[in-house]
Design a protein around this motif. Structure first.
Motif, short mmCIF file in Angstrom:
data_model
loop_
_atom_site.label_atom_id
_atom_site.label_comp_id
_atom_site.label_asym_id
_atom_site.label_seq_id
_atom_site.Cartn_x
_atom_site.Cartn_y
_atom_site.Cartn_z
N ASP A 105 7.66 -78.24 -47.78
CA ASP A 105 7.37 -77.29 -48.72
C ASP A 105 7.74 -77.64 -50.02
O ASP A 105 8.99 -77.87 -50.40
CB ASP A 105 7.88 -75.87 -48.47
CG ASP A 105 7.21 -75.14 -47.42
OD1 ASP A 105 6.21 -75.83 -47.02
OD2 ASP A 105 7.83 -73.96 -47.04
N GLU A 109 9.46 -66.93 -44.68
CA GLU A 109 9.36 -68.24 -44.53
C GLU A 109 9.06 -68.42 -43.18
O GLU A 109 8.20 -69.53 -42.72
CB GLU A 109 10.53 -69.12 -45.10
CG GLU A 109 10.48 -70.36 -45.88
CD GLU A 109 9.13 -71.01 -46.10
OE1 GLU A 109 8.80 -71.97 -45.61
OE2 GLU A 109 8.75 -70.55 -47.30
N GLU A 148 5.98 -67.06 -41.85
CA GLU A 148 4.73 -67.76 -42.33
C GLU A 148 4.40 -69.12 -41.43
O GLU A 148 3.45 -69.44 -40.91
CB GLU A 148 5.10 -68.22 -43.85
CG GLU A 148 3.99 -69.22 -44.20
CD GLU A 148 4.54 -70.48 -45.00
OE1 GLU A 148 4.11 -71.43 -45.36
OE2 GLU A 148 5.87 -70.57 -45.21
N HIS A 159 9.10 -75.58 -38.54
CA HIS A 159 8.34 -75.74 -39.49
C HIS A 159 7.79 -77.22 -39.51
O HIS A 159 8.49 -78.12 -39.80
CB HIS A 159 9.27 -75.48 -40.58
CG HIS A 159 8.81 -75.53 -42.12
ND1 HIS A 159 8.92 -76.35 -42.99
CD2 HIS A 159 7.51 -74.81 -42.38
CE1 HIS A 159 8.36 -76.23 -44.14
NE2 HIS A 159 7.45 -75.35 -43.81
N HIS A 173 3.82 -72.34 -53.83
CA HIS A 173 4.37 -73.75 -53.13
C HIS A 173 3.04 -74.81 -52.46
O HIS A 173 2.22 -74.00 -52.17
CB HIS A 173 5.46 -73.38 -52.40
CG HIS A 173 5.09 -72.95 -50.90
ND1 HIS A 173 4.74 -71.71 -50.55
CD2 HIS A 173 4.87 -73.48 -49.68
CE1 HIS A 173 4.40 -71.61 -49.24
NE2 HIS A 173 4.68 -72.60 -48.80
N HIS A 217 2.51 -76.48 -49.16
CA HIS A 217 2.78 -76.80 -47.78
C HIS A 217 2.39 -78.03 -47.22
O HIS A 217 1.00 -77.91 -47.04
CB HIS A 217 2.81 -75.61 -46.57
CG HIS A 217 2.96 -76.08 -45.32
ND1 HIS A 217 4.21 -75.41 -44.72
CD2 HIS A 217 2.26 -76.75 -44.44
CE1 HIS A 217 4.23 -76.00 -43.33
NE2 HIS A 217 2.96 -76.75 -43.16
#
Ligand SMILES: [Zn+2]
Length: 435
Positions: A299, A49, A52, A295, A374, A376
């Motif tokens: 998500d 995660e 990413e 982030h 998922h 984002h």
């Protein structure tokens, strides 16, 4: 002998970090084979995660906005600084606590009054760079970010507001038409970008269109240049569009009868709620390196093929492929609002296309560097990613009640200034100011 003893831990270190590296490479290998998330140990999904988010953002985010400008707010009755700070201004609460740690700063911040004027400068990634709190026109406090914490000083130079009216005819790019106006020398880009946020210039502007702009400049009396140059009202008369609007106290622009230029927003771009598997987090730390790797989105754990709907009217500015983001879409909703959607199975829109709120734009998937199906989802306001789950979203299309009344009174003055029916020096005195 001594050598042997000290060498031992080094073996352990090599073994430890070596195996860590091995596990990470394995994880990346697995993810590149689109292994479903369930088959990885839980801590590994966290690693992926983080990878990413980091890789994608470092590689991709193309800054589409100008350098940061001072933002401002006049405190209203009932306002709470901590709530404004996080939800309206999108500044980290930890920074407010840092400022409150300083004894002198605390004295002013703990006693804010309605009518007081606050100005701040934030970096693109949402960090506070400077803050000014005005007790009056000539008396203020200033916090400046230093390499270690913030410095504090009292401001004694007068804060001055000057108004400028500009009239022009479009000839090529708007920014070029602004270039021969000495009053805003060096600020053409800022003004052009501001107008671009409100009008579909790229599509509907034509040579020969005329515009008038009312601009507010803020100065410290002993400085040679303004520290802030801001659009507050405009009139655009063109072959394909005619729009007249003024800024309200909430910082947004409305037409003379109080209709918002920004469309209302849905909180999520999906027909129903799904579990949030990873939240917006500017301070997310990489599980291995320990470095802060934000982030910038939310998500949603959606099954592949879930319909993604535009949360507001807007125009598609990107619909393309990226090795980390997969199929992704960017929509510009005007007034500095943009949204992004990553890892889509497929996009159902094209760049340049206008979309309506609720319109199907694509389907969620697991494309690019993603550990499982998922969506984002990112919301950007004025070039900065913000927490879409917390941000104050535009909800009314038309102002009502007391805020409409307030707007009508104030905008009437701004429009008289824009049309040259009132001297700008007089108008400057009418604008709301600290006591
Ligand atoms: Zn994400």
């Amino acid at each position: 002998m001594l050598d042997r003893i000290t060498a031992r831990p080094r073996h352990w270190a090599i073994l430890f970090f070596g195996s860590l590296l091995l596990v990470t490479s394995l994880a990346i290998y697995l993810s590149s084979n689109k292994q479903p998330i369930e088959e990885l140990p839980p801590n590994m999904s966290e690693v992926l995660e983080a990878l990413e988010a980091t890789d994608f953002h470092n590689a991709l985010i193309p800054p589409l906005s100008p350098p940061p400008d001072w933002e401002q707010y006049t405190l209203q009755k009932g306002d709470r600084l901590s709530l404004l700070w996080a939800d309206k201004w999108h500044l980290p609460l930890a920074t407010l606590y840092t400022l409150l740690d300083n004894k002198e700063g605390k004295r002013y911040l703990n006693r804010v009054q309605p009518g007081q004027h606050i100005e701040w400068l934030a970096s693109r990634d949402g960090q506070l760079l400077a803050l000014r709190l005005w007790q009056s026109r000539a008396e203020g406090s200033e916090w400046l970010r230093e390499s270690q914490g913030f410095s504090f000083r009292n401001l004694t130079s007068q804060r001055e507001v000057k108004l400028i009216r500009l009239e022009g005819t479009l000839n090529g790019m708007l920014v070029n038409s602004l270039q021969n106006m000495p009053e805003i020398s060096g600020q053409e880009g800022t003004i052009a970008t501001a107008l671009d946020r409100h009008l579909p210039l790229r599509r509907d502007a034509r040579d020969g269109d005329t515009f008038s702009l009312l601009i507010e400049q803020e100065w410290l009396s002993n400085d040679p240049t303004p520290y802030s140059t801001r659009l507050i009202a405009f009139d655009y008369t063109g072959k394909r569009m005619q729009i007249r609007a003024a800024r309200h106290q909430d910082g947004r622009f409305y037409t003379p009868d109080g209709v918002s230029l920004i469309p209302p927003f849905d909180r999520i771009p999906l027909a129903q709620r799904y579990r949030i598997s990873s939240r917006f987090n500017l301070y997310r730390r990489h599980p291995i390196t320990g470095r802060v790797q934000p982030h910038y989105g939310t998500d949603f754990a959606t099954p592949t093929g879930t319909h993604v709907r535009a949360p507001a009217d807007g125009r598609v500015v990107r619909s393309q492929w990226h090795p980390f983001g997969g199929n992704y879409i960017v929509i510009d909703h005007g007034q500095g609002f943009k949204t992004r959607y990553l890892h889509l199975l497929r996009s159902q829109v094209k760049p340049g296309q206008d979309v309506k709120r609720g319109q199907l734009i694509g389907q969620t998937g697991n494309t690019g560097r993603s550990t499982g199906p998922h969506l984002h989802y990112e919301l950007h306001i004025n070039g900065r990613p913000v927490d879409s789950m917390r941000a104050e979203l535009p909800s009314v299309e038309k102002l009502k009640g007391s805020s409409l009344k307030e707007f009508l009174t104030q905008s009437q003055q701004l429009f008289s200034g824009l049309d040259g029916h009132i001297r700008l020096e007089d108008l400057a005195l009418l604008l709301p100011e600290p006591n």
